[in-house]
Design an enzyme around this catalytic site. Sequence first.
Site, PDB file in Angstrom:
ATOM      1  N   ILE A   1       0.387  -0.830  -0.268  1.00  0.00           N
ATOM      2  CA  ILE A   1      -0.569   0.048   0.002  1.00  0.00           C
ATOM      3  C   ILE A   1       0.906   1.178   0.176  1.00  0.00           C
ATOM      4  O   ILE A   1       1.505   1.707   1.287  1.00  0.00           O
ATOM      5  CB  ILE A   1      -1.182   0.453   1.562  1.00  0.00           C
ATOM      6  CG1 ILE A   1      -1.394  -1.492   1.149  1.00  0.00           C
ATOM      7  CG2 ILE A   1      -1.907   1.737   1.328  1.00  0.00           C
ATOM      8  CD1 ILE A   1      -2.952  -1.724   0.055  1.00  0.00           C
ATOM      9  N   LYS A   2       0.275   2.143  -1.145  1.00  0.00           N
ATOM     10  CA  LYS A   2       1.068   3.313  -1.111  1.00  0.00           C
ATOM     11  C   LYS A   2       0.905   4.222  -0.150  1.00  0.00           C
ATOM     12  O   LYS A   2      -0.410   4.434  -0.370  1.00  0.00           O
ATOM     13  CB  LYS A   2       1.557   4.268  -2.794  1.00  0.00           C
ATOM     14  CG  LYS A   2       2.156   2.705  -3.550  1.00  0.00           C
ATOM     15  CD  LYS A   2       2.334   2.960  -4.818  1.00  0.00           C
ATOM     16  CE  LYS A   2       1.757   5.407  -5.654  1.00  0.00           C
ATOM     17  NZ  LYS A   2       1.818   5.166  -6.600  1.00  0.00           N
ATOM     18  N   VAL A   3       1.207   5.138   0.347  1.00  0.00           N
ATOM     19  CA  VAL A   3       0.772   5.975   1.534  1.00  0.00           C
ATOM     20  C   VAL A   3       1.937   7.386   1.519  1.00  0.00           C
ATOM     21  O   VAL A   3       2.873   7.223   1.810  1.00  0.00           O
ATOM     22  CB  VAL A   3       0.819   5.338   2.980  1.00  0.00           C
ATOM     23  CG1 VAL A   3       0.102   6.777   4.272  1.00  0.00           C
ATOM     24  CG2 VAL A   3      -0.021   4.128   3.334  1.00  0.00           C
TER      25      VAL A   3
END
Length: 167
Positions: A27-29
């Site tokens: 997951i890109k955050v």
Amino acid sequence: QTWGTTVDEMYENGMAISEMDREKIVIKVPVTAAGVEAATKLSMEGVRICLTACYDSKQALIAASMGVEYIAPYLGRMNDNGKDGFKECERMQNIVDGLGSDTRILVASLRDANTLADLACAGLDTYTFSPAVARELFNEPLTDKAAAEFESAAARGAVLESQIPFL
């Protein structure tokens, strides 16, 4: 990539996206205060994290100290904004190495194959790039010329079986 204006929104969206397979999905955050807090919560749930929208080497300190899997600096966009994107990426690598972190620098916004080669020379080995940059890796006129010469020699029968000692 998760989204939201609050920590809880980013956390909930990240959990939902990663639900299918937490071993494979990353997951890109964004590297914002809220994003880092959400990433911390997601990480505690076993979610793999890539801190993204990174524009300064100091942000690698955050990623390395958290122990996230990746941080994604946007090299081309840094250059567009007057920064030395290559130098920033080198510094990020030095930071994670110096801290003994396993965080990988996932260089994004690459615009040409020469930059990719320069990054590899500097020890950066993880990238995302467009198909156009991938095609550019094969663009070498001397190689094309040599391959054409090999083909021409073969067509002329320049190498005969009797000239090959092991046949």
